[in-house]
Structures are given as structure tokens and as C-alpha cells.
Design an enzyme around this catalytic site. Structure first.
Site, mmCIF file in Angstrom:
data_model
loop_
_atom_site.group_PDB
_atom_site.id
_atom_site.type_symbol
_atom_site.label_atom_id
_atom_site.label_comp_id
_atom_site.label_asym_id
_atom_site.label_seq_id
_atom_site.Cartn_x
_atom_site.Cartn_y
_atom_site.Cartn_z
ATOM 1 N N TYR A 48 2.953 -2.640 -0.987
ATOM 2 C CA TYR A 48 3.050 -1.930 -2.257
ATOM 3 C C TYR A 48 1.755 -1.135 -2.362
ATOM 4 C CZ TYR A 48 6.398 -5.688 -3.351
ATOM 5 O OH TYR A 48 7.418 -6.592 -3.324
ATOM 6 N N CYS A 81 -1.068 -2.510 -4.694
ATOM 7 C CA CYS A 81 -1.453 -3.916 -4.576
ATOM 8 C C CYS A 81 -2.875 -3.984 -4.004
ATOM 9 C CB CYS A 81 -0.469 -4.627 -3.660
ATOM 10 S SG CYS A 81 -1.092 -6.163 -2.954
ATOM 11 N N PHE A 112 -4.451 -6.338 -2.476
ATOM 12 C CA PHE A 112 -4.515 -6.983 -1.166
ATOM 13 C C PHE A 112 -4.042 -6.029 -0.071
ATOM 14 C CE2 PHE A 112 -4.049 -10.418 -4.271
ATOM 15 C CZ PHE A 112 -5.179 -11.162 -3.973
ATOM 16 N N CYS A 113 -3.024 -5.229 -0.387
ATOM 17 C CA CYS A 113 -2.581 -4.199 0.567
ATOM 18 C C CYS A 113 -3.644 -3.120 0.715
ATOM 19 C CB CYS A 113 -1.264 -3.579 0.093
ATOM 20 S SG CYS A 113 0.112 -4.742 -0.055
#
Length: 359
Positions: free
Chosen positions: A91, A94, A96-97
Site C-alpha cells: 500500500y 503504509c 512499513f512499505c
């Protein structure tokens, strides 16, 4: 009208079904690295509909862009051409992405992006693991890597060490089952901030022990504290929540009816959820103060005599903090952070060094 009622009903049922510890970060990776592709047809979560879009900012499901895949062109100077094929399922907003993208971009690694539809998640139907980021890596044999910090540590180890295959390196990060305070069983990695290097390689990367300890400490800090400040800040007020969802719907791929519900109902839901998150993480009444304090704590740790925590070049902690913060770009919380903290010089240096590699 019947269709509208059906969408609304699914949206509110989704909100009711999702437990509170998942509301802020359905994108966070807890699963183990595994051979790819896993078993198709994994069971879908009943709360995937509206709130998949609702959590796009601050650790949630993100934009479903019209271009579902795009190839990032980089020089990949550290690896022979074609030696490592990477596909990132993500995503876009996001954190973390975003951390994983910052790492891959800085190291000049070519990778393909597959933007996952936060509502249906058809793009990751091949995986029994239903969160992102997921990185499919092929360095001779296909592997699926989950958890942003495991992804970063494993690929960084692979770039440095020529002794082990990527598959062997991934095996150094075994999953461990733990139970949260809410009684939910999750998979974590006690060593996910370690690079698996021999003594000679370690001395080359970390001349003194303190350098390694510092990097690991602040990578963990980004995951355990900084990321928790995103949602309460970008959804702090109804106006900010609506602005966040206006951006999501404008840039994402939604039908007319779906977009209306995502924008207005999603903004309303996340405004109230952000208050629960504030209480859960013991934040101040004005959550901006927690964000400012955290960011200035980071700047103080970097110090006045270093361009980055890594010295003249970013280390993994720099990339993690930058990746988390940049998901707020374009929003009021980001602008306020730039005005009321000392982060701007470091942040601009991070932008410049990553753009230089990508150019």
C-alpha cells in the site's frame, strides 16, 4: 439506494469486526519468510471493505493507483545485472512499505511495484499471508519475505555477504509465536534488526560495536514508537481526517459510490479510532506534541556533527525513520512537523541522497 445501503452495511460491519490493535496498521508484516508462491485462496478477513481504504495513512491500506504495476529503474550497482529480481506488494502510504521502498531506492535495487487494492486484495490472493509489505525475491529460487524489518535486514545481509544464498540468509530469521496483551497470537522475529555477518564483514560495516547497537536501537524505535504517532496525527481533527481521505480517493481507484463512502465514512471512522489509539499509546491531548518530541529526539540522536546517523551516508536507521515520516507528506501534520521541529535539514538531505541514486 439498495446498493448504497449494502455498501454502507458492509463498511460498518467491517469497522465492528476489526479488533482495535489492527485498526492502525493492517499493513504491518508479522509473517514468516517462506517459499513463494504460498497456497492460493487464503481466507479473507471480513473487515476488508471500507476500512481497507480507511487506514491508508499512518500504517494502513493505501492507494489503489490506476497503474497497478510499475517498474522502478535503478542502476543496481551493488549486484550483477539480473542477479536479484524483486517485486514489492504494497500500500503506497503504509509506513512499513515506505521503509522498504526507501531502502531499495537508496541501494539502487530495481524492483517492480504491485499496488494492492486495500478493499479486495486480489493482488495477494496467492499468499496465505494477508498483510503488506510482501517482497517476492528471486536470486536463483523464489522466496516470499514478510515483515519490513526482516526484508531490509535479509536483503542488506545479501548485499554485503557473499557466503550464503538469500534462502540461507532468510532462514536466519525464524518466526516466533507470541501473544499480545489482547490475547492475539502473532508472529514476530527477535533478531529482525540484526545483519547476519561474519566477524570480518561486521567490522567493515560497523567499525565499532556502538555503531551497530545505535542503528538497531533506532530501527526498533521507528517500529515501536514513531509509527504509532502517524494515525493520531493525520486523523487528529475531522478536517484533517477528511483531507487525508480526499487525497486517498482522489488518487486511488474507486467507483463513485465506493469513493463517497471511503471519503466520508472512512474519515469519520478514523477520526474516532485515532482517539482510541491516542489513549492506547498514552499520547498527550495534543498529539502533535508527541510527534514533535519524537522527531526532535531523533534529530538530537543524529547530532550536530553528522549528516546522518550513519555518518556521511544514511544507515538503516536513517532509512527507517525517513520511510515512516514521508507517508505524511502533503498533509497538515507533515507541514506542522517541518515548522515546529528541527527535522527539516536532515529530511532534505535524505531526499537528496535518495533522489541522487534514482537519477
Amino acid at each position: 439506494m439498495a446498493a448504497a445501503a449494502a455498501v454502507a452495511g458492509r463498511a460498518w460491519r467491517a469497522a465492528a469486526l476489526l479488533p482495535p490493535w489492527r485498526l492502525w496498521a493492517p499493513c504491518r508484516a508479522y509473517g514468516a519468510a517462506a517459499a513463494a508462491p504460498p497456497v492460493p485462496g487464503a481466507r479473507m478477513n471480513g473487515g476488508r471493505l471500507l476500512l481497507g481504504a480507511a487506514f491508508a495513512l499512518g500504517g494502513g491500506a493505501g492507494l489503489y493507483l490506476a497503474a497497478r504495476q510499475r517498474l522502478r529503474e535503478h542502476s543496481a550497482a551493488e549486484l550483477p545485472a539480473g542477479s536479484l529480481q524483486l517485486t514489492l506488494y504494497q500500500y503506497k502510504t503504509c509506513p512499513f512499505c515506505s521503509k522498504v521502498r526507501a531502502f531499495l531506492d537508496y541501494h539502487g535495487l530495481p524492483y517492480e511495484i504491485v499496488e494492492v487494492n486495500p478493499i479486495m486484495r486480489k493482488e495477494i490472493k496467492f499468499s496465505s499471508y494477508r498483510k503488506v509489505p510482501i517482497l517476492l525475491a528471486n536470486a536463483g529460487s523464489p522466496l516470499q519475505l514478510n515483515d519490513s524489518s526482516v526484508i531490509i535486514s535479509a536483503i542488506k545481509t545479501y548485499l554485503i555477504s557473499k557466503r550464503n544464498s538469500l534462502e540461507e540468509i532468510v532462514s536466519f530469521y525464524p518466526p516466533m509465536k507470541t501473544v499480545t496483551e489482547q490475547g492475539k497470537e502473532v508472529t514476530e522475529y527477535g533478531n529482525k534488526y540484526w545483519l547476519m555477518l561474519d566477524e570480518k564483514e561486521t567490522k567493515r560495516v560497523y567499525p565499532v560495536k556502538e555503531v551497530r547497537v545505535e542503528e538497531m536501537k533506532w530501527r526498533k524505535w521507528a517500529d515501536d514508537w514513531l509509527v504509532h504517532l502517524i494515525s493520531p496525527n493525520v486523523y487528529r481533527t475531522p478536517r484533517e481526517a477528511l483531507a487525508s481521505f480526499d487525497y486517498i480517493v482522489r488518487e486511488g481507484k474507486f467507483g463513485t459510490l465506493e469513493g463517497l463512502f471511503a471519503k466520508y465514512m472512512g474519515a469519520l471512522a478514523m477520526f474516532f479510532i485515532s482517539k482510541r489509539l491516542k489513549k492506547r499509546h498514552h499520547l498527550q491531548d495534543n498529539v502533535r506534541e508527541d510527534l514533535y518530541e519524537a522527531v526532535d529526539e531523533w534529530v538530537k540522536a543524529v547530532g550536530k556533527h553528522r549528516l546522518f546517523m550513519g555518518g556521511n551516508q544514511p544507515n538503516l536507521a536513517d532509512l527507517a525513520v525517513y520511510g515512516v515520516l514521508r507517508v505524511m507528506e502533503g498533509l497538515e501534520a507533515f507541514d506542522d512537523m517541518m515548522v515546529h521541529t528541527k527535522i527539516q535539514p536532515w529530511y532534505q538531505r535524505m531526499e537528496e541522497v535518495i533522489q541522487k541514486v534514482a537519477a
